[in-house]
Design an enzyme around this catalytic site. Sequence first.
Site, PDB file in Angstrom:
ATOM      1  N   ASP A 264       0.861  -1.190   0.000  1.00 16.14           N
ATOM      2  CA  ASP A 264       0.000   0.000   0.000  1.00 16.14           C
ATOM      3  C   ASP A 264       0.891   1.232   0.000  1.00 16.14           C
ATOM      4  O   ASP A 264       2.093   1.153   0.281  1.00 16.14           O
ATOM      5  CB  ASP A 264      -0.916   0.010   1.227  1.00 16.14           C
TER       6      ASP A 264
ATOM      7  N   TYR B 245      -0.392   8.393  -2.958  1.00 15.32           N
ATOM      8  CA  TYR B 245      -0.235   8.099  -4.375  1.00 15.32           C
ATOM      9  C   TYR B 245      -1.295   8.802  -5.215  1.00 15.32           C
ATOM     10  O   TYR B 245      -1.132   8.958  -6.421  1.00 15.32           O
ATOM     11  CB  TYR B 245      -0.374   6.592  -4.621  1.00 15.32           C
ATOM     12  N   GLY B 246      -2.403   9.179  -4.592  1.00  7.35           N
ATOM     13  CA  GLY B 246      -3.573   9.661  -5.321  1.00  7.35           C
ATOM     14  C   GLY B 246      -3.356  10.844  -6.235  1.00  7.35           C
ATOM     15  O   GLY B 246      -4.025  10.979  -7.257  1.00  7.35           O
TER      16      GLY B 246
ATOM     17  N   ASN C  29      -6.100   1.406  -3.645  1.00 11.96           N
ATOM     18  CA  ASN C  29      -6.998   1.611  -4.775  1.00 11.96           C
ATOM     19  C   ASN C  29      -6.314   2.318  -5.938  1.00 11.96           C
ATOM     20  O   ASN C  29      -6.543   1.981  -7.097  1.00 11.96           O
ATOM     21  CB  ASN C  29      -8.225   2.407  -4.326  1.00 11.96           C
ATOM     22  N   THR C  30      -5.476   3.315  -5.638  1.00  9.55           N
ATOM     23  CA  THR C  30      -4.786   4.044  -6.707  1.00  9.55           C
ATOM     24  C   THR C  30      -3.832   3.122  -7.449  1.00  9.55           C
ATOM     25  O   THR C  30      -3.792   3.104  -8.683  1.00  9.55           O
ATOM     26  CB  THR C  30      -4.026   5.256  -6.138  1.00  9.55           C
TER      27      THR C  30
ATOM     28  N   GLU D   4      -2.875   9.221   7.682  1.00 11.42           N
ATOM     29  CA  GLU D   4      -1.436   8.983   7.822  1.00 11.42           C
ATOM     30  C   GLU D   4      -0.844   9.779   8.988  1.00 11.42           C
ATOM     31  O   GLU D   4       0.087   9.327   9.644  1.00 11.42           O
ATOM     32  CB  GLU D   4      -0.703   9.353   6.528  1.00 11.42           C
TER      33      GLU D   4
ATOM     34  N   THR E 136      -8.198   2.358   0.872  1.00 18.36           N
ATOM     35  CA  THR E 136      -8.070   1.479   2.040  1.00 18.36           C
ATOM     36  C   THR E 136      -7.740   2.235   3.321  1.00 18.36           C
ATOM     37  O   THR E 136      -7.807   1.664   4.413  1.00 18.36           O
ATOM     38  CB  THR E 136      -7.016   0.375   1.793  1.00 18.36           C
TER      39      THR E 136
END
Length: 265
Positions: free
Chosen positions: A11, A43-44, A75-76, A153, A186
């Site tokens: 992830d 990452y999005g 997901n990304t 985060e 997630t």
Amino acid sequence: MDRHQPIGILDSGVGGLTVVKEIFRQLPHEEVIYVGDTARCPYGSRPIDEVKQFTLEIVDFLLKYNVKMIVIACNTATSFALDAVKEKVKIPVVGVIRPGSLAAIKNTKTGKIGVIGTEGTILSGAYQKALNQINPNLTVTSLACPTLVPLVEDGSQSEETIKKVVKQALKPILNHDFDSLILGCTHYPIISEYIQEVVGNEVMLLSSAEETAREVSMILHYQDLLASHINKPSHRFFTTGDKKHFKQIGEKWLQQEINVEHIDL
């Protein structure tokens, strides 16, 4: 391939631990090696090629541990790199978008589904495609929520701040009609109680974690790779960021002590 080889899970940060938790619950004999790329999270908002590169770097790391399966618990990364990873490796690869879509289709009563996720996931249209591929009559409303991953985060914000950020992030979707809301990242289940409060109890929140673990179980069973450990499995957690911070969030979410190691990719 040996059934007692570990499952590799990756992830962009701590969000994939929601999938780990469900795998622990459904598959208690399986050993897990987890990599959270917290140094480069989120990452999005990153370009597609960069997400692919980062994902493949983590895959290379996981392959050193002779994993029997790779779960892209992001997901990304699933949106942009799933096919690239499948082309690269000869072991089973599972993403989180298809399982999340199946969960939504199973639970919706009205055929109206909301999706929240990172900018990358929403712009990719991955959930819209996955949902409408199965049922073209569904109405899908999507919203990018770029402020939520950094919130998770960080892990140190007050309850008041979390509520404020979540409410602001979800505001554009509140006037839409849907009975199910896919948590298309997630990270989001970690703050699901605040999301539920904003959208209301009449909307069912759907995480891909449970369905992803079920798909992992099904594939391992089909390939005769389910572990049958007598002893407690020995899990390993790696982060590209701060070990102490990752450990704190990880242990709070998983409700057990974990060993965290730092790596550079």
